[in-house]
Every structure is written in C-alpha cells, then in structure tokens.
Scaffold this motif. Sequence first.
Motif, mmCIF file in Angstrom:
data_model
loop_
_atom_site.group_PDB
_atom_site.id
_atom_site.type_symbol
_atom_site.label_atom_id
_atom_site.label_comp_id
_atom_site.label_asym_id
_atom_site.label_seq_id
_atom_site.Cartn_x
_atom_site.Cartn_y
_atom_site.Cartn_z
ATOM 1 N N ALA A 207 0.838 -1.204 0.000
ATOM 2 C CA ALA A 207 0.000 0.000 0.000
ATOM 3 C C ALA A 207 0.868 1.248 0.000
ATOM 4 O O ALA A 207 1.969 1.256 0.558
ATOM 5 C CB ALA A 207 -0.922 0.002 1.222
ATOM 6 N N THR A 208 0.368 2.307 -0.628
ATOM 7 C CA THR A 208 1.085 3.577 -0.726
ATOM 8 C C THR A 208 0.106 4.730 -0.545
ATOM 9 O O THR A 208 -0.954 4.753 -1.185
ATOM 10 C CB THR A 208 1.756 3.729 -2.106
ATOM 11 N N TRP A 209 0.468 5.700 0.321
ATOM 12 C CA TRP A 209 -0.268 6.951 0.417
ATOM 13 C C TRP A 209 0.348 7.957 -0.553
ATOM 14 O O TRP A 209 1.559 8.109 -0.619
ATOM 15 C CB TRP A 209 -0.191 7.544 1.824
ATOM 16 N N SER A 210 -0.498 8.687 -1.294
ATOM 17 C CA SER A 210 -0.008 9.756 -2.156
ATOM 18 C C SER A 210 -1.172 10.669 -2.521
ATOM 19 O O SER A 210 -2.276 10.192 -2.809
ATOM 20 C CB SER A 210 0.619 9.184 -3.431
ATOM 21 N N ASP A 211 -0.922 11.963 -2.530
ATOM 22 C CA ASP A 211 -1.936 12.935 -2.944
ATOM 23 C C ASP A 211 -1.893 13.044 -4.469
ATOM 24 O O ASP A 211 -1.402 14.026 -5.022
ATOM 25 C CB ASP A 211 -1.671 14.287 -2.274
ATOM 26 N N TYR A 212 -2.438 12.036 -5.132
ATOM 27 C CA TYR A 212 -2.277 11.929 -6.589
ATOM 28 C C TYR A 212 -2.978 13.063 -7.327
ATOM 29 O O TYR A 212 -2.565 13.448 -8.423
ATOM 30 C CB TYR A 212 -2.763 10.569 -7.078
ATOM 31 N N ASP A 213 -4.065 13.603 -6.750
ATOM 32 C CA ASP A 213 -4.801 14.672 -7.410
ATOM 33 C C ASP A 213 -4.438 16.059 -6.878
ATOM 34 O O ASP A 213 -5.040 17.056 -7.287
ATOM 35 C CB ASP A 213 -6.306 14.449 -7.290
ATOM 36 N N GLN A 214 -3.468 16.113 -5.951
ATOM 37 C CA GLN A 214 -2.913 17.361 -5.443
ATOM 38 C C GLN A 214 -3.979 18.306 -4.879
ATOM 39 O O GLN A 214 -3.918 19.522 -5.067
ATOM 40 C CB GLN A 214 -2.104 18.073 -6.527
ATOM 41 N N ASP A 277 2.635 17.305 -12.409
ATOM 42 C CA ASP A 277 1.619 16.420 -11.830
ATOM 43 C C ASP A 277 2.210 15.028 -11.650
ATOM 44 O O ASP A 277 3.295 14.718 -12.123
ATOM 45 C CB ASP A 277 0.352 16.387 -12.685
ATOM 46 N N LEU A 278 1.478 14.188 -10.946
ATOM 47 C CA LEU A 278 1.993 12.880 -10.586
ATOM 48 C C LEU A 278 1.536 11.813 -11.570
ATOM 49 O O LEU A 278 0.339 11.652 -11.842
ATOM 50 C CB LEU A 278 1.554 12.499 -9.168
ATOM 51 N N ASP A 279 2.512 11.071 -12.082
ATOM 52 C CA ASP A 279 2.282 9.906 -12.921
ATOM 53 C C ASP A 279 2.374 8.658 -12.038
ATOM 54 O O ASP A 279 2.736 8.749 -10.860
ATOM 55 C CB ASP A 279 3.326 9.872 -14.030
ATOM 56 N N ALA A 280 2.067 7.496 -12.592
ATOM 57 C CA ALA A 280 2.045 6.285 -11.773
ATOM 58 C C ALA A 280 2.746 5.133 -12.467
ATOM 59 O O ALA A 280 2.694 4.989 -13.696
ATOM 60 C CB ALA A 280 0.606 5.888 -11.452
ATOM 61 N N TYR A 281 3.409 4.308 -11.653
ATOM 62 C CA TYR A 281 4.024 3.073 -12.144
ATOM 63 C C TYR A 281 3.667 1.949 -11.191
ATOM 64 O O TYR A 281 3.688 2.117 -9.958
ATOM 65 C CB TYR A 281 5.537 3.227 -12.231
ATOM 66 N N LEU A 282 3.326 0.793 -11.758
ATOM 67 C CA LEU A 282 2.918 -0.368 -10.979
ATOM 68 C C LEU A 282 3.707 -1.582 -11.415
ATOM 69 O O LEU A 282 3.821 -1.871 -12.616
ATOM 70 C CB LEU A 282 1.423 -0.651 -11.180
ATOM 71 N N ILE A 292 4.558 -11.115 -16.078
ATOM 72 C CA ILE A 292 3.717 -10.307 -16.953
ATOM 73 C C ILE A 292 4.316 -8.905 -17.047
ATOM 74 O O ILE A 292 5.330 -8.608 -16.416
ATOM 75 C CB ILE A 292 2.257 -10.237 -16.455
ATOM 76 N N LYS A 293 3.683 -8.042 -17.809
ATOM 77 C CA LYS A 293 4.180 -6.687 -17.996
ATOM 78 C C LYS A 293 3.844 -5.810 -16.797
ATOM 79 O O LYS A 293 2.884 -6.064 -16.073
ATOM 80 C CB LYS A 293 3.552 -6.080 -19.258
ATOM 81 N N ASN A 294 4.631 -4.755 -16.604
ATOM 82 C CA ASN A 294 4.315 -3.728 -15.624
ATOM 83 C C ASN A 294 3.547 -2.594 -16.303
ATOM 84 O O ASN A 294 3.437 -2.553 -17.535
ATOM 85 C CB ASN A 294 5.595 -3.215 -14.964
ATOM 86 N N ASN A 295 3.012 -1.671 -15.503
ATOM 87 C CA ASN A 295 2.144 -0.620 -16.026
ATOM 88 C C ASN A 295 2.684 0.767 -15.694
ATOM 89 O O ASN A 295 3.085 1.019 -14.554
ATOM 90 C CB ASN A 295 0.738 -0.740 -15.434
ATOM 91 N N LEU A 296 2.674 1.641 -16.709
ATOM 92 C CA LEU A 296 3.051 3.043 -16.533
ATOM 93 C C LEU A 296 1.902 3.916 -17.026
ATOM 94 O O LEU A 296 1.358 3.690 -18.111
ATOM 95 C CB LEU A 296 4.324 3.357 -17.326
ATOM 96 N N TYR A 297 1.532 4.897 -16.194
ATOM 97 C CA TYR A 297 0.441 5.804 -16.521
ATOM 98 C C TYR A 297 0.950 7.241 -16.476
ATOM 99 O O TYR A 297 1.622 7.624 -15.511
ATOM 100 C CB TYR A 297 -0.717 5.646 -15.539
ATOM 101 N N ARG A 298 0.594 8.018 -17.520
ATOM 102 C CA ARG A 298 1.017 9.416 -17.562
ATOM 103 C C ARG A 298 -0.170 10.324 -17.284
ATOM 104 O O ARG A 298 -1.231 10.196 -17.882
ATOM 105 C CB ARG A 298 1.624 9.762 -18.924
ATOM 106 N N ASN A 299 0.056 11.237 -16.348
ATOM 107 C CA ASN A 299 -0.958 12.216 -15.971
ATOM 108 C C ASN A 299 -0.864 13.403 -16.919
ATOM 109 O O ASN A 299 0.173 14.066 -16.987
ATOM 110 C CB ASN A 299 -0.719 12.651 -14.521
ATOM 111 N N GLU A 300 -1.927 13.655 -17.668
ATOM 112 C CA GLU A 300 -1.944 14.765 -18.605
ATOM 113 C C GLU A 300 -2.803 15.922 -18.122
ATOM 114 O O GLU A 300 -3.248 16.770 -18.904
ATOM 115 C CB GLU A 300 -2.412 14.276 -19.976
ATOM 116 N N GLY A 301 -3.054 15.974 -16.821
ATOM 117 C CA GLY A 301 -3.806 17.071 -16.232
ATOM 118 C C GLY A 301 -5.281 16.781 -16.139
ATOM 119 O O GLY A 301 -5.821 16.627 -15.039
#
Length: 508
Positions: A207-214, A277-282, A292-301
């Motif tokens: 688990a991770t805490w993060s203010d992803y939406d700021q 802004d904050l992007d995500a990697y899993l 399996i593959k890992n996941n990267l997500y880019r935050n475009e606002g």
Amino acid sequence: MRVAIIMICLFVYSGLTGQNFTLITTGDIANDTTNTNGASFVDYDSDGDLDIFLSNANAPFGFNSLYKNEGNDQFTKVDAGEVTNMQTITFGHCWVDFDNDGLKDLFVVNAFTNIGSLLYKNLGNDKFRRVENYNTGKNTVLGFAATWGDFDNDGLVDLMVAHPAGGFVGLPTTSNFLFRNNGDQFGSFTSMLTFPITRTTAAFTNATWSDYDQDGDADLFIGSGPANGTKSPDYHYKNLLKETGKTGFQRITDEIFAQDSLDGQTWNWIDYDNDGDLDAYLTNWGGSLGGIKNNLYRNEGDTIVRIEEGAIVNDIGISLANVWADFDNDGDLDVYVGNGSNQANRYYENQGNGNFKSITKGHFVEEKKNTWGVSAGDYNNDGKVDLFVSNKTRYVAGGDINYLYRNDENNGFNWLIIECIGEQSNKSGIGTKVKLTSQIDGKSVTQYREIGSNATFLGNNDIRAHFGLKTSKRIEKVEIIWPSGQIDVYQDVKPNQILKAVEGKSLK
C-alpha cells in the motif's frame, strides 16, 4: 479527470552501459543471508547518515536485522533488544516518527503468530520499547505490508496495514486495518472500522499513500495481486477530506489505472516527465504465468493515460518492488525494478523526453536472484542515490545473499538533498511536496517530489527529497508545501549540499 486509453510511443533503447553501481563485498552487510522480505534505508539513530533495517522470514521463524552505518561502506549489526531478537515471520515494515519526538519509530508487520504486528517506540541509543496499547481494539493484527500517512491532516501520522485474504499471512482472514493516531502519552491508535478500506477482503499486498490529485489530502493505493494466474483491478481510495471537510474515502473507479486488470504489487506516484503532476508506475507479479508486464500511466492534467510502448511496459517479469530516483543526477527520475524467481532485475534510465533507456549491463541488472525488497537512498551522503537489494529463495534458513550497491556514477552532475521537518505538520514531513526550479540544458525545469513513508515493496526508501541538477550551479527556487497548508519559498539556493527544511522557519 476523464478516463482515456491512448497509445503513446515511449521508445526504449537497449543499453550496454549508462549507470555505474559498485557492489559492496566486505563487512557484515555484504554477507547477510537472512532471507529478507523487505529492506529500508533509515536514519534510525539521527546521526545524519542512513542505516539499514531488514525484515526477515526464516523457517519456522527468523530474526529481523538492524545495521548501523559506520561510514566507509561499513555497517555493523546492532542488538536492538526485542526488535532484533524476537523470533517471528515479518513481511513488511515501515519507519516514521509517529509521536513527533524527533526519533524514527518502527512498525513491523508479522504473520502466522498470535502476537500480531508490533509498534516500537525509538528511545535512542539503540533501544526500543514495544508500544503495548497502539491497538485499542485489541485485535490480532496480521498483515503483509504497512504504510504511514496523515490522512486527516492533524499533524499526526496514521497507520494502514494491508491484510491479504485466504490465509496467506495466517488466520483469521480479515479486511485491512486503518489506525488513527490519537497523539496521547500512551501511543494509542483508534481502529477505523467504517471506511471502505477496512470493509473489503481481497489479496491485498502493498500500500502507498499519495496525494495523486494534489488537492491537499493523502489518497491510498493498494496492490491486490491474486498471484494465482488471474488478474483483477487494484483497490484505490480517494480521500474526501478536502471535498467534505470530514474524514472519509471513496473507491476510485473512473480512472484507467483503477479499471485495468492487474496482478498489482507496488504503486508509485512520481512526476517522471517534470510537468508538475503525478504519474504512476505499478509492478505486477504474474508468477504462475512466468511473469507479466508492468504498467506506466502518464498524468496529462485532465486525463490519465496508459503508456503502451517501450520496454518499461513490455518487459516480462515477476516484479514486486520498483523504486524511483534520479540515479544519474541529470534532472529526471529513473526507475529500478526488482524481479523474483531467478530473473534479472531491470533498470530504466529516463531520457528526459518521455523515453526510457533499458540498461542491460552491470551486476545490478545481470545477477539473477529472487528479489523482493529494494530500497533507494544516499547512504554515504555524496549526492548520489544508492541501492539495497534483498534476495530470498524460500521460507527456510539460509536465504540468498543481499546486495548493497554504491552509486559511483562519475558524470560530475550537481544535486541537492532536503530533509523535511514538520512543526504544525508531522515531524517526519510525510505528505510534504517539494518543488525545485533550476536551469537544465538552457531550460527552466521544475522537479517535484512528495515525501512518503512507503514507495517500495515491504520497506522504506530514504524519505529525504533528492534532486539531480545536471550542470546547473544555481537553484532558482525551492517551494515546500506542507500538509498543514504552510508554504515556504526559498530562492538562490546553492547545490551540492544536504539541507534541513523546518516548517515555517528555515532551510539550512
């Protein structure tokens, strides 16, 4: 934010060289074979350098390990009383100053035991005291991982413990645990039972805490990989404090990262493209599938998109840990991925233009072990982020040897490290946002770090904010946004130093 799936080209170049890590081969730490689950770089003795803590699981029970940093790449094993002498199976652990007394305390997540997980108050001088009454509900808290975050912004860090269903950590099966810090003299916490976080059972892992939406409050992201050949969405919860003025959480379901079917383990929210802004990697497990593959997500606002191209999201691995840091000090975040089941670990170097280069040569990416925990931190205070990689083979004594890697990148690039010390906010600065602006390659670049207690698998990274500056000799601005709402701004800061930021007071 609206949901979108967009094909984005993220070219990755296979590299033979590009990052220089030196394996430390002498001393106690170089010969550790304690079958380690999780690892942390942490300055537990407040002497200004990072020590190492390992949570271990030998059969039928094992001992956790604490190593004191003596300088010159040497770490001495410490007898810390019950912390290092109690036989148990500890999966995760996390360090933070929960009582705001200036010393980092320890929570260990135990499994298969009737004593449950334990909180230890740091008394200084290598001594710890078990906090008997942290769990006012008197439940046996069995779990896999834990993380600290101040979800109600009251200046006290709260505790979340992830419990996987199905007896993986022992019976009875429960939901997760969420404890609100009471801030009293007894070190007690109140169990929060009405939130959706604690009313659902699943194969919860990390688990991770993060203010992803700021928006100013800490949101929660929980990997829940089934690890049985199937995949399912992970569990993510938006904190409603800023929207409603009251503590509460709502499961996130309308974002692509919350809808993808995964075998999720470690979520990291980072600004890898320096756009504010904050992007995500899993990392995903997929062990029964051979990886399996890992996941990267880019935050475009206004939307978050899934990256589809490049080795960083197409390499097949049995992945648990991922740690992000500017390992080459060039002004952007790179990532190191820990893989299990005798697969080589991965390192992806950020090229600064949305592309990542896969580094394939060097002991740290060629040695095939069974890596669970990885921790990143500058243990010798030279401005370059080092790595600790913990390896295991099975739940029996004599696990695989662990690896300490010193970062010897010699490009001469500049850097800055900031330790955040809260006053109104929690003393450890958890949840603090640090933004640094400098000229890199002739452009004004703002880098963004969020201080967190758990951004790796079953342990901690160094919680100090580290920035690479390339050849920049002047930092135009450092902006520090504290959980209390206090904003401190400092200008014309010199690089190549380790500074302490005290909320509302100073940066020196």
